[in-house]
Design an enzyme around this catalytic site. Structure first.
Site, short mmCIF file in Angstrom:
data_model
loop_
_atom_site.label_atom_id
_atom_site.label_comp_id
_atom_site.label_asym_id
_atom_site.label_seq_id
_atom_site.Cartn_x
_atom_site.Cartn_y
_atom_site.Cartn_z
N CYS A 2 0.87 -1.17 0.00
CA CYS A 2 0.00 0.00 0.00
C CYS A 2 0.90 1.22 0.00
O CYS A 2 2.10 1.13 0.19
CB CYS A 2 -0.86 -0.01 1.25
SG CYS A 2 -1.74 -1.55 1.48
N ARG A 27 1.44 1.55 -5.97
CA ARG A 27 1.70 0.54 -4.93
C ARG A 27 0.43 -0.23 -4.54
O ARG A 27 0.48 -1.17 -3.77
CB ARG A 27 2.27 1.21 -3.67
CG ARG A 27 3.57 1.95 -3.90
CD ARG A 27 4.00 2.69 -2.66
NE ARG A 27 4.34 1.78 -1.59
CZ ARG A 27 5.58 1.30 -1.39
NH1 ARG A 27 6.55 1.66 -2.20
NH2 ARG A 27 5.82 0.48 -0.41
N TRP A 74 -3.75 -1.96 -1.18
CA TRP A 74 -3.75 -3.24 -1.88
C TRP A 74 -4.18 -4.25 -0.85
O TRP A 74 -3.46 -4.50 0.12
CB TRP A 74 -2.35 -3.56 -2.42
CG TRP A 74 -2.34 -4.81 -3.27
CD1 TRP A 74 -2.62 -4.90 -4.60
CD2 TRP A 74 -2.07 -6.15 -2.83
NE1 TRP A 74 -2.53 -6.21 -5.03
CE2 TRP A 74 -2.19 -6.99 -3.96
CE3 TRP A 74 -1.73 -6.70 -1.61
CZ2 TRP A 74 -1.99 -8.36 -3.89
CZ3 TRP A 74 -1.51 -8.07 -1.54
CH2 TRP A 74 -1.66 -8.89 -2.67
N ASN A 98 0.83 -0.20 6.01
CA ASN A 98 1.24 -0.99 4.85
C ASN A 98 1.91 -2.24 5.40
O ASN A 98 2.84 -2.13 6.19
CB ASN A 98 2.22 -0.19 3.98
CG ASN A 98 2.75 -1.04 2.83
OD1 ASN A 98 2.15 -2.05 2.47
ND2 ASN A 98 3.88 -0.64 2.27
N GLY A 99 1.42 -3.42 5.03
CA GLY A 99 2.07 -4.65 5.49
C GLY A 99 1.04 -5.64 6.00
O GLY A 99 -0.13 -5.57 5.67
N GLU A 477 8.87 -13.96 -20.12
CA GLU A 477 8.54 -12.55 -19.84
C GLU A 477 7.38 -12.10 -20.71
O GLU A 477 6.48 -11.39 -20.26
CB GLU A 477 9.78 -11.69 -20.06
CG GLU A 477 9.55 -10.18 -20.05
CD GLU A 477 9.01 -9.63 -18.72
OE1 GLU A 477 8.94 -10.39 -17.73
OE2 GLU A 477 8.63 -8.46 -18.69
N LYS A 481 3.97 -10.54 -19.17
CA LYS A 481 3.45 -9.23 -19.59
C LYS A 481 2.01 -9.35 -20.07
O LYS A 481 1.12 -8.60 -19.67
CB LYS A 481 4.30 -8.65 -20.73
CG LYS A 481 5.65 -8.11 -20.34
CD LYS A 481 5.64 -6.73 -19.74
CE LYS A 481 5.64 -6.64 -18.26
NZ LYS A 481 6.58 -7.35 -17.47
N GLU A 484 -0.51 -10.35 -17.20
CA GLU A 484 -0.71 -9.43 -16.07
C GLU A 484 -1.43 -8.15 -16.48
O GLU A 484 -2.01 -7.48 -15.62
CB GLU A 484 0.61 -9.10 -15.38
CG GLU A 484 1.56 -8.22 -16.14
CD GLU A 484 2.76 -7.82 -15.28
OE1 GLU A 484 2.62 -7.60 -14.07
OE2 GLU A 484 3.87 -7.74 -15.85
N HIS A 500 6.49 -32.12 -25.49
CA HIS A 500 6.34 -32.90 -24.24
C HIS A 500 5.08 -32.50 -23.49
O HIS A 500 5.05 -32.55 -22.27
CB HIS A 500 7.59 -32.70 -23.38
CG HIS A 500 8.85 -33.11 -24.08
ND1 HIS A 500 9.22 -34.42 -24.28
CD2 HIS A 500 9.80 -32.36 -24.70
CE1 HIS A 500 10.36 -34.47 -24.95
NE2 HIS A 500 10.73 -33.24 -25.22
N LYS A 600 2.72 -2.44 -7.66
CA LYS A 600 4.04 -2.29 -8.28
C LYS A 600 5.14 -2.88 -7.42
O LYS A 600 6.09 -3.44 -7.92
CB LYS A 600 4.32 -0.80 -8.51
CG LYS A 600 5.64 -0.51 -9.19
CD LYS A 600 5.68 -1.05 -10.59
CE LYS A 600 6.98 -0.77 -11.28
NZ LYS A 600 7.08 -1.47 -12.59
C1 AGP Z 1 6.51 -7.17 -13.54
O1 AGP Z 1 5.85 -6.80 -14.73
C2 AGP Z 1 5.58 -7.45 -12.43
N1 AGP Z 1 4.80 -6.32 -12.12
C3 AGP Z 1 6.23 -8.08 -11.22
O2 AGP Z 1 6.47 -9.42 -11.59
C4 AGP Z 1 7.56 -7.50 -10.71
O3 AGP Z 1 8.58 -7.71 -11.66
C5 AGP Z 1 7.95 -8.24 -9.42
O4 AGP Z 1 6.95 -7.99 -8.46
C6 AGP Z 1 9.32 -7.81 -8.86
O5 AGP Z 1 9.28 -6.45 -8.50
P1 AGP Z 1 10.69 -5.74 -8.15
O6 AGP Z 1 11.50 -5.72 -9.42
O7 AGP Z 1 10.34 -4.37 -7.66
O8 AGP Z 1 11.36 -6.57 -7.07
#
Ligand code: AGP
Length: 605
Positions: A2, A27, A74, A98-99, A477, A481, A484, A500, A600
């Site tokens: 958060c 966040r 969040w 936050n936490g 990756e 992308k 998500e 496989h 994020k």
């Molecule tokens: C990436 O597109 C994602 N949002 C997520 O996987 C991110 O890379 C991951 O949470 C790691 O975050 P960081 O690089 O701040 O540690």
């Protein structure tokens, strides 16, 4: 994950709290709220959903406070309703958190047994109830310390107490909290970005610290209660990098920022005039027996690309593992190994925990981070910063290629240090790396070819991404992308694994994205392409000019990236998969910069 902000101001704080929360929305953005000392006591305004909903509430019912707090959420405990939105209140206490409070259930039972009535499902309310109970017999600071001594878990807190109209309390155990020093005003926030519009003078609290701020400044204490001094630093603020400019989304802007971000990053790892590598931090790669990379999500995948570059070039074993698995399997570690944490935010809880696990076993540590004031950056022996500027879009793009840029430079430097290449080859590879920003820009210009397939992919139920060698982590990756930000199920696979099992997924409705520059793997990737087309698979073939000439006929679309040396193929081939995810998400009307359920920076395990 958060975002929290507190302001002890000399004028109305409502608009500044909202401005800060806008900077913190990346966040988490399930719900939001602010509170302030009004004429008749603490007033609170909250709303479920995006920050704009809270702004609508405030338009009709503004706050007039000059001391207040704010939060963008969040959800960890309790659905994202207005009732579960922060700030939370109990008796004299109003606070944001936050936490995760790990022992909240036992504390809640204890407090309920004493007759206290709870109004939310959140773990946060337990802290407010606990502090309110302590205030019955203690002064604010003592009551706060007594409260902190009873809670376990990860928390950053900012607290108001009824009647203490010139005071905010804060505490940090895990998720970051910084103190901002203004002119006669004081701030608490999740990160330097949060207080950026108000001050660039910040002090970083350490785990266990708690703080009292008022118009005279800050008093910081260690967990023991002993006063401690946390140095004030001046952090560079780049508001321009915080704006979208004429792009529709931060993600679109950040994809287009990559040439510049990689150029600035590479420039910090090579001696451009001398033509050789110049990796900061003084790590003796010749003395290393192994590198252990830990990270999450995209950062983990950047590390996986690093493995594919470092091992063949430097003959240096590199293990890469998702941080959330790493420490729980009790890995066999040796002190002659360097642990490298990769993290854009430098605050990801799993990565931080894995890093500390290795440090506790005597390993030297490094971190590839974007936030140089972050916890990871302050705890490692060697910081390898990326220089791509603040990344706001939740889906990581420019940080990813900047991380890969750092790992590419390290691969060349390690190869030279270990005698695997001579100076002439080092010069050649450095020249190749310095070409990457220009070629990335050319790759980004392929957006029309990518856009042409976005509508079709946006209708898919499943999408497969296939690659071999360094294109395999890039395929992973690409799948991350897409899933998500467009919410379409996508999987990345080593192309050799197709037969496989995954090939059972292939039919005429399945887009298959194959990443295949004309390299030593090309022939095998071309065979995979024929295999899926024979079963009706709709192939999006991402290659280079030579690959286009040799590709089997029948691909649904061919995206031709510029030809480049294999060393920088992961950098040059990244943009097409990022753009594909972006345009598919736009086509679906998804919330590109703030996808549902995500945040994020994942500062809880
Ligand atoms: C990436 O597109 C994602 N949002 C997520 O996987 C991110 O890379 C991951 O949470 C790691 O975050 P960081 O690089 O701040 O540690």
């Amino acid at each position: 994950m958060c975002g929290i902000i507190g302001i002890v101001g000399t004028s109305s704080v409502q608009d500044r709290l909202i401005e800060s929360l806008k900077r913190l929305e990346y966040r988490g953005y399930d719900s939001a709220g602010i509170a302030g000392f009004g004429p008749d006591g603490i007033e609170r305004r909250r709303a479920a959903g995006k920050l704009r909903n809270l702004e609508e509430v405030l338009a009709g019912d503004p706050l007039t406070a000059s001391v207040g707090i704010g939060h963008t959420r969040w959800a960890t405990h309790g659905p994202p309703t207005v009732g579960n939105a922060h700030p939370h209140q109990a008796g004299r206490v109003t606070l944001v958190h936050n936490g995760i409070i790990e022992n909240f259930a036992e504390l809640k039972a204890e407090l309920k047994a004493e007759g206290r009535v709870f109004s939310t499902d959140t773990d946060t309310e337990v802290v407010a109830q606990l502090l309110d109970r302590e205030l019955a017999s203690k002064a604010p600071l003592e009551a706060f310390k007594a409260t902190l001594d009873q809670v376990r878990g990860a928390f950053a807190l900012v607290v108001m107490i009824e009647g203490e109209t010139n005071l905010l309390l804060g505490a940090r155990e895990g998720p970051p909290l910084i103190v901002g020093y203004g002119d006669g005003e004081m701030f608490l926030g999740s990160d330097a970005l949060a207080v950026g519009p108000f001050t660039n003078r910040v002090a970083y609290l350490e785990d266990g610290d708690y703080v009292a701020i008022d118009h005279n400044g800050a008093r910081v204490f260690e967990k023991s209660g002993r006063p401690v001094d946390r140095p004030v630093q001046v952090v560079p603020q780049s508001p321009a990098l915080m704006e979208k400019g004429n792009y529709r989304h931060f993600m679109e802007k950040e994809i287009h920022d990559q040439p510049e971000g990689c150029q600035r990053t590479i420039a910090a790892y090579v001696d451009a005039l001398g033509g050789l590598t110049a990796v900061p931090g003084g790590v003796d790669f010749a003395a290393l027996n192994r590198i252990q990379i830990v990270g999450c999500g995209t950062a983990y995948l950047a590390g996986l690309i690093g493995k594919y570059l470092i091992e063949p070039l430097a003959d240096l074993p590199v293990d890469v593992e998702v941080a959330s698995e790493f420490r729980y399997r009790q890995p066999a570690l040796r002190p002659d190994c360097l642990v490298v944490a990769i993290s854009q935010s430098g605050e990801t809880a799993d990565t931080l925990a894995a890093l500390r696990y290795c440090q506790a076993r005597g390993m030297k540590s490094a971190a590839v981070v974007n936030a140089v004031g972050s916890t990871m950056a302050r705890e490692v022996d060697v910081v390898w910063p990326i220089h791509c500027g603040p990344e706001i879009g939740v889906a990581s793009t420019k940080a990813f290629t900047a991380q890969v840029s750092v790992l590419t430079a390290i691969a060349v430097a390690a190869a030279r240090a270990r005698g695997r290449i001579d100076e002439a080859e080092e010069r050649r590879l450095v020249a190749v790396l310095m070409e990457a920003p220009r070629l990335i820009a050319e790759s980004i210009n392929l957006e029309e070819a990518v856009k042409s397939i976005a509508l079709e992919v946006s209708r898919a139920r499943d999408v497969l991404f296939l690659g071999r060698g360094p294109m395999y982590p890039l395929a992973l990756e690409g799948a991350l992308k897409l899933k998500e930000i467009s919410y379409i199920h996508a999987e990345g696979y080593a192309a050799g694994e197709l037969k496989h099992g995954p090939i059972a997924l292939v039919d005429e409705h399945t887009p298959i994205v194959i990443l295949a520059p004309f390299d030593s793997y090309f022939e095998k990737s071309a065979s995979n392409m024929s295999e899926v087309m024979a079963r009706g698979g709709q192939v999006v073939f991402i290659t280079d000019p030579e690959g286009e000439r040799h590709a089997p006929a029948g691909a649904r679309v061919v995206v031709t990236a510029p030809r480049c040396d294999p060393l920088i193929a992961p950098l040059v081939m990244a943009a097409p998969i990022q753009l594909l995810a972006y345009y598919v998400a736009v086509q679906k009307g998804a919330d590109v910069d703030q996808p549902r359920n995500l945040a994020k920076s994942v500062t809880v395990e």
